[in-house]
Design a protein around this motif. Structure first.
Motif, PDB file in Angstrom:
ATOM      1  N   LEU A 162       0.819  -1.216   0.000  1.00 33.25           N
ATOM      2  CA  LEU A 162       0.000   0.000   0.000  1.00 33.25           C
ATOM      3  C   LEU A 162       0.853   1.266   0.000  1.00 33.25           C
ATOM      4  CD1 LEU A 162      -2.787  -1.210   2.437  1.00 33.25           C
ATOM      5  CD2 LEU A 162      -3.138  -0.544   0.052  1.00 33.25           C
ATOM      6  N   MET A 163       2.013   1.214   0.637  1.00 29.67           N
ATOM      7  CA  MET A 163       2.898   2.385   0.645  1.00 29.67           C
ATOM      8  C   MET A 163       3.452   2.667  -0.752  1.00 29.67           C
ATOM      9  SD  MET A 163       4.929   2.551   4.285  1.00 29.67           S
ATOM     10  CE  MET A 163       5.123   0.856   4.733  1.00 29.67           C
ATOM     11  N   ASN A 164       3.416   1.660  -1.618  1.00 24.40           N
ATOM     12  CA  ASN A 164       3.872   1.843  -3.003  1.00 24.40           C
ATOM     13  C   ASN A 164       2.727   2.110  -3.982  1.00 24.40           C
ATOM     14  OD1 ASN A 164       6.733   1.645  -2.867  1.00 24.40           O
ATOM     15  ND2 ASN A 164       6.541  -0.540  -2.504  1.00 24.40           N
ATOM     16  N   THR A 165       1.490   1.766  -3.574  1.00 25.62           N
ATOM     17  CA  THR A 165       0.370   1.871  -4.525  1.00 25.62           C
ATOM     18  C   THR A 165      -0.673   2.917  -4.158  1.00 25.62           C
ATOM     19  OG1 THR A 165      -0.791   0.080  -3.369  1.00 25.62           O
ATOM     20  CG2 THR A 165       0.585  -0.542  -5.261  1.00 25.62           C
ATOM     21  N   SER A 166      -0.790   3.249  -2.872  1.00 19.48           N
ATOM     22  CA  SER A 166      -1.810   4.205  -2.442  1.00 19.48           C
ATOM     23  C   SER A 166      -1.351   5.647  -2.683  1.00 19.48           C
ATOM     24  CB  SER A 166      -2.129   4.013  -0.954  1.00 19.48           C
ATOM     25  OG  SER A 166      -2.837   5.112  -0.443  1.00 19.48           O
ATOM     26  N   VAL A 167      -2.100   6.354  -3.510  1.00 24.55           N
ATOM     27  CA  VAL A 167      -1.791   7.773  -3.802  1.00 24.55           C
ATOM     28  C   VAL A 167      -1.879   8.593  -2.519  1.00 24.55           C
ATOM     29  CG1 VAL A 167      -2.533   9.798  -5.122  1.00 24.55           C
ATOM     30  CG2 VAL A 167      -2.611   7.529  -6.175  1.00 24.55           C
ATOM     31  N   GLU A 168      -2.859   8.278  -1.689  1.00 28.64           N
ATOM     32  CA  GLU A 168      -3.062   8.998  -0.419  1.00 28.64           C
ATOM     33  C   GLU A 168      -1.831   8.863   0.484  1.00 28.64           C
ATOM     34  OE1 GLU A 168      -5.817   8.648   3.616  1.00 28.64           O
ATOM     35  OE2 GLU A 168      -6.279   7.364   1.896  1.00 28.64           O
ATOM     36  N   ILE A 169      -1.349   7.612   0.662  1.00 31.22           N
ATOM     37  CA  ILE A 169      -0.182   7.384   1.516  1.00 31.22           C
ATOM     38  C   ILE A 169       1.049   8.064   0.933  1.00 31.22           C
ATOM     39  CG2 ILE A 169       1.439   5.623   2.357  1.00 31.22           C
ATOM     40  CD1 ILE A 169      -0.907   3.739   2.756  1.00 31.22           C
ATOM     41  N   LYS A 170       1.265   7.888  -0.370  1.00 27.31           N
ATOM     42  CA  LYS A 170       2.446   8.472  -1.020  1.00 27.31           C
ATOM     43  C   LYS A 170       2.536   9.979  -0.810  1.00 27.31           C
ATOM     44  CE  LYS A 170       3.596   5.442  -4.884  1.00 27.31           C
ATOM     45  NZ  LYS A 170       3.738   5.353  -6.331  1.00 27.31           N
ATOM     46  N   SER A 171       1.441  10.676  -1.090  1.00 27.94           N
ATOM     47  CA  SER A 171       1.483  12.140  -0.986  1.00 27.94           C
ATOM     48  C   SER A 171       1.732  12.582   0.456  1.00 27.94           C
ATOM     49  CB  SER A 171       0.202  12.769  -1.535  1.00 27.94           C
ATOM     50  OG  SER A 171      -0.911  12.387  -0.770  1.00 27.94           O
ATOM     51  N   LYS A 172       1.135  11.875   1.427  1.00 24.88           N
ATOM     52  CA  LYS A 172       1.333  12.235   2.835  1.00 24.88           C
ATOM     53  C   LYS A 172       2.761  11.946   3.305  1.00 24.88           C
ATOM     54  CE  LYS A 172      -3.470  11.918   4.353  1.00 24.88           C
ATOM     55  NZ  LYS A 172      -4.451  11.179   5.160  1.00 24.88           N
ATOM     56  N   LEU A 173       3.343  10.842   2.825  1.00 22.48           N
ATOM     57  CA  LEU A 173       4.720  10.514   3.215  1.00 22.48           C
ATOM     58  C   LEU A 173       5.713  11.505   2.620  1.00 22.48           C
ATOM     59  CD1 LEU A 173       4.922   6.600   3.128  1.00 22.48           C
ATOM     60  CD2 LEU A 173       4.542   8.103   5.071  1.00 22.48           C
ATOM     61  N   ILE A 174       5.456  11.919   1.391  1.00 18.23           N
ATOM     62  CA  ILE A 174       6.339  12.923   0.762  1.00 18.23           C
ATOM     63  C   ILE A 174       6.231  14.255   1.507  1.00 18.23           C
ATOM     64  CG2 ILE A 174       6.704  14.308  -1.335  1.00 18.23           C
ATOM     65  CD1 ILE A 174       5.990  11.675  -2.912  1.00 18.23           C
ATOM     66  N   ASP A 175       5.014  14.612   1.914  1.00 17.71           N
ATOM     67  CA  ASP A 175       4.822  15.835   2.719  1.00 17.71           C
ATOM     68  C   ASP A 175       5.602  15.756   4.036  1.00 17.71           C
ATOM     69  OD1 ASP A 175       3.206  16.993   0.835  1.00 17.71           O
ATOM     70  OD2 ASP A 175       1.315  16.526   1.870  1.00 17.71           O
ATOM     71  N   LEU A 176       5.591  14.548   4.640  1.00 17.26           N
ATOM     72  CA  LEU A 176       6.208  14.363   5.951  1.00 17.26           C
ATOM     73  C   LEU A 176       7.736  14.228   5.878  1.00 17.26           C
ATOM     74  CD1 LEU A 176       5.763  13.914   9.032  1.00 17.26           C
ATOM     75  CD2 LEU A 176       5.485  11.479   8.525  1.00 17.26           C
ATOM     76  N   PHE A 177       8.219  13.438   4.911  1.00 16.01           N
ATOM     77  CA  PHE A 177       9.650  13.110   4.866  1.00 16.01           C
ATOM     78  C   PHE A 177      10.409  13.720   3.683  1.00 16.01           C
ATOM     79  CE2 PHE A 177       7.659   9.420   7.052  1.00 16.01           C
ATOM     80  CZ  PHE A 177       8.294   9.551   8.281  1.00 16.01           C
ATOM     81  N   GLY A 178       9.675  14.301   2.733  1.00 10.38           N
ATOM     82  CA  GLY A 178      10.340  14.902   1.573  1.00 10.38           C
ATOM     83  C   GLY A 178      10.374  13.974   0.366  1.00 10.38           C
ATOM     84  N   GLU A 179      10.838  14.526  -0.749  1.00 12.07           N
ATOM     85  CA  GLU A 179      10.872  13.801  -2.034  1.00 12.07           C
ATOM     86  C   GLU A 179      11.728  12.542  -1.978  1.00 12.07           C
ATOM     87  OE1 GLU A 179       9.102  14.418  -4.775  1.00 12.07           O
ATOM     88  OE2 GLU A 179       8.160  16.198  -3.915  1.00 12.07           O
ATOM     89  N   GLU A 180      12.695  12.534  -1.074  1.00 11.13           N
ATOM     90  CA  GLU A 180      13.607  11.386  -0.953  1.00 11.13           C
ATOM     91  C   GLU A 180      12.893  10.122  -0.447  1.00 11.13           C
ATOM     92  OE1 GLU A 180      18.047  10.629   0.914  1.00 11.13           O
ATOM     93  OE2 GLU A 180      17.142  12.600   1.164  1.00 11.13           O
ATOM     94  N   SER A 181      11.634  10.280  -0.041  1.00 14.03           N
ATOM     95  CA  SER A 181      10.852   9.143   0.468  1.00 14.03           C
ATOM     96  C   SER A 181      10.636   8.071  -0.595  1.00 14.03           C
ATOM     97  CB  SER A 181       9.474   9.616   0.958  1.00 14.03           C
ATOM     98  OG  SER A 181       9.624  10.622   1.915  1.00 14.03           O
TER      99      SER A 181
END
Length: 196
Positions: free
Chosen positions: A38-57
């Motif tokens: 899900l961390m690789n396929t969910s658009v919702e998770i991806k955008s939130k993780l990038i917001d939290l940890f940056g593009e390097e996520s």
């Protein structure tokens, strides 16, 4: 019936879950594997993780696991923030999964942080896999190629073993694999009310 399967890192949950796989009347859901997907396929998770940890996520659209791990296992606030993003999506995924499964004796719900994520509240029965801390550290270092300090950081972010064991219906001891099959068969037979 939902049967939770948990245990600290390196305790052997996956080994135990693989033994349960031989029972055709049991369905197995691995929360860790599904969370990774899900961390690789969910658009919702991806955008939130990038917001939290940056593009390097993410690298090439795949989660940069080592980068995230290097942050969250040293910073409990960041770990809690990560869990707050991922866990609700995994819980919803599991609920959908349950709704599509019927006619099985039980669903085995494998989750490393069953208690920490309060997923134990969705389980009818809980099984904990136990191994001493030194064995768990050694196994994890061999499996992941990690150093002792990294493994200890991860252990320190999980509940203490004693706390888990006190809230479990069954405990599988996994010091050596000699009687692992017997322990799993015994619990399965009790859960399905078959004679051992």
């Amino acid at each position: 019936m939902v049967v939770g399967l948990t245990g600290g890192i390196g305790s052997g949950k996956t080994t135990v879950a693989n033994i349960f796989k031989q029972f055709k009347t049991v369905e197995i859901y691995c929360a860790d594997d599904e969370a990774k997907k899900l961390m690789n396929t969910s658009v919702e998770i991806k955008s939130k993780l990038i917001d939290l940890f940056g593009e390097e996520s993410y690298i090439d659209n795949q989660l940069n696991r080592s980068f995230i791990a290097s942050i969250v296992f040293k910073d409990k606030t960041k770990l809690n923030a990560l869990n707050a993003i991922v866990h609700p999506v995994v819980k919803k995924h599991f609920k959908d999964y349950l709704n599509k499964r019927s006619g099985k004796d039980y669903i085995l719900y494998e989750n490393a942080i069953l208690f920490e994520s309060k997923s134990n509240l969705k389980c009818d029965i809980i099984i904990s896999v136990f191994a001493p801390k030194d064995i768990r550290i050694e196994r994890t270092m061999l499996r992941d190629g990690s150093v002792k300090k990294e493994v200890e950081n991860r252990i320190n972010n999980q509940w203490l073993e004693g706390k888990k064991l006190l809230q479990s219906n069954y405990v599988i001891n996994n010091f050596n694999n000699k009687d692992l099959d017997f322990q799993v068969f015994t619990i399965h037979n009790i859960l399905t009310k078959k004679r051992v």
